[in-house]
Design a protein around this motif. Sequence first.
Motif, short mmCIF file in Angstrom:
data_model
loop_
_atom_site.label_atom_id
_atom_site.label_comp_id
_atom_site.label_asym_id
_atom_site.label_seq_id
_atom_site.Cartn_x
_atom_site.Cartn_y
_atom_site.Cartn_z
N LYS A 56 48.50 39.35 16.80
CA LYS A 56 48.55 40.62 17.54
C LYS A 56 48.35 40.40 19.03
N SER A 57 47.42 39.52 19.38
CA SER A 57 47.17 39.28 20.81
C SER A 57 48.36 38.57 21.46
N THR A 58 49.08 37.75 20.70
CA THR A 58 50.27 37.10 21.25
C THR A 58 51.36 38.13 21.51
N VAL A 59 51.57 39.02 20.56
CA VAL A 59 52.56 40.09 20.74
C VAL A 59 52.16 40.97 21.93
N LEU A 60 50.86 41.29 22.02
CA LEU A 60 50.38 42.12 23.13
C LEU A 60 50.47 41.42 24.48
N ARG A 61 50.61 40.11 24.48
CA ARG A 61 50.84 39.37 25.72
C ARG A 61 52.34 39.29 26.02
N GLU A 62 53.13 39.05 25.00
CA GLU A 62 54.57 38.84 25.18
C GLU A 62 55.31 40.08 25.65
N ILE A 63 54.95 41.24 25.14
CA ILE A 63 55.67 42.46 25.51
C ILE A 63 55.50 42.77 27.00
N PRO A 64 54.28 42.86 27.53
CA PRO A 64 54.18 43.13 28.97
C PRO A 64 54.76 41.99 29.82
N PHE A 65 54.61 40.75 29.35
CA PHE A 65 55.18 39.63 30.08
C PHE A 65 56.68 39.86 30.26
N SER A 66 57.36 40.16 29.17
CA SER A 66 58.81 40.36 29.22
C SER A 66 59.19 41.60 30.01
N LEU A 67 58.36 42.65 29.92
CA LEU A 67 58.64 43.87 30.67
C LEU A 67 58.48 43.67 32.18
N VAL A 68 57.76 42.64 32.58
CA VAL A 68 57.66 42.28 33.99
C VAL A 68 58.75 41.28 34.36
N GLN A 69 58.87 40.21 33.57
CA GLN A 69 59.77 39.11 33.93
C GLN A 69 61.24 39.53 34.04
N PHE A 70 61.79 40.13 33.02
CA PHE A 70 63.23 40.39 33.00
C PHE A 70 63.69 41.42 34.03
N PRO A 71 63.02 42.56 34.17
CA PRO A 71 63.44 43.48 35.24
C PRO A 71 63.27 42.87 36.63
N LEU A 72 62.20 42.11 36.84
CA LEU A 72 62.00 41.47 38.14
C LEU A 72 63.09 40.44 38.40
N TRP A 73 63.46 39.68 37.40
CA TRP A 73 64.56 38.70 37.53
C TRP A 73 65.85 39.41 37.92
N GLU A 74 66.17 40.50 37.24
CA GLU A 74 67.40 41.24 37.55
C GLU A 74 67.33 41.84 38.96
N PHE A 75 66.17 42.38 39.34
CA PHE A 75 66.00 42.95 40.67
C PHE A 75 66.19 41.87 41.74
N LEU A 76 65.58 40.71 41.55
CA LEU A 76 65.69 39.63 42.54
C LEU A 76 67.13 39.14 42.67
N LYS A 77 67.83 39.05 41.55
CA LYS A 77 69.24 38.64 41.61
C LYS A 77 70.07 39.68 42.37
N VAL A 107 50.29 37.90 36.20
CA VAL A 107 49.72 39.21 35.89
C VAL A 107 49.32 39.35 34.42
N THR A 108 49.86 38.51 33.54
CA THR A 108 49.49 38.59 32.12
C THR A 108 48.51 37.50 31.71
N THR A 109 48.00 36.73 32.66
CA THR A 109 47.05 35.68 32.32
C THR A 109 45.81 36.20 31.58
N PRO A 110 45.22 37.32 31.96
CA PRO A 110 44.07 37.79 31.16
C PRO A 110 44.41 37.99 29.68
N LEU A 111 45.60 38.47 29.39
CA LEU A 111 46.01 38.62 27.99
C LEU A 111 46.17 37.26 27.32
N ASP A 112 46.63 36.27 28.07
CA ASP A 112 46.76 34.92 27.54
C ASP A 112 45.38 34.31 27.28
#
Length: 185
Positions: A56-77, A107-112
């Motif tokens: 559960k804690s891995t899922v709770l880390r992965e979802i916000p991680f991806s919600l930050v990483q992918f939109p930011l990647w698209e924005f930067l491109k 930003v997701t290090t505390p969850l990790d």
Amino acid sequence: MEQPGFTASLVIACLIRVPSEVVKQRAQVSASSRTFQIFSDILYEEGIQGLYRGYKSTVLREIPFSLVQFPLWEFLKALWSWRQEHGVDSWQSAVCGAFAGGFAAAVTTPLDVAKTRIMLAKAGSSVAGGNVLSALRGVWRSQGLAGLFAGVFPRMASISLGGFIFLGAYDQTRCLLSQVGREGS
């Protein structure tokens, strides 16, 4: 990016990732044991659920991680593309991926940290129960902000490198496949 399908794929990926992560985490703190021995010990002492401690804690880390990483990647491109007045090359996409991954990691290090504490906790302890907020409170009380961000720089470096390679290769492959598709039409 379709959210329900994307979230489901993260949840399913964690079914594979978590057991290997539990074994890896435990191998890192007990260097004298071999990997197969650690795996066997987990199964013997905790059963199959021991391999999924921290799921559960891995899922709770992965979802916000991806919600930050992918939109930011698209924005930067998009920003880089706008600045140079043409689309980004694969290497530029890789650089954007490295930055986006590193930022998301930070930003997701505390969850990790919470996930790691849960995976490494002694079986039967309150932390081993998997309550992320409880694990975060425990780290905050004992180590403060520094504890919540323990390992942030190695995590950022590792994930930045992964973002550079993965997202750069992804964009390169996408471009190649779209060229093949245009030529085949």
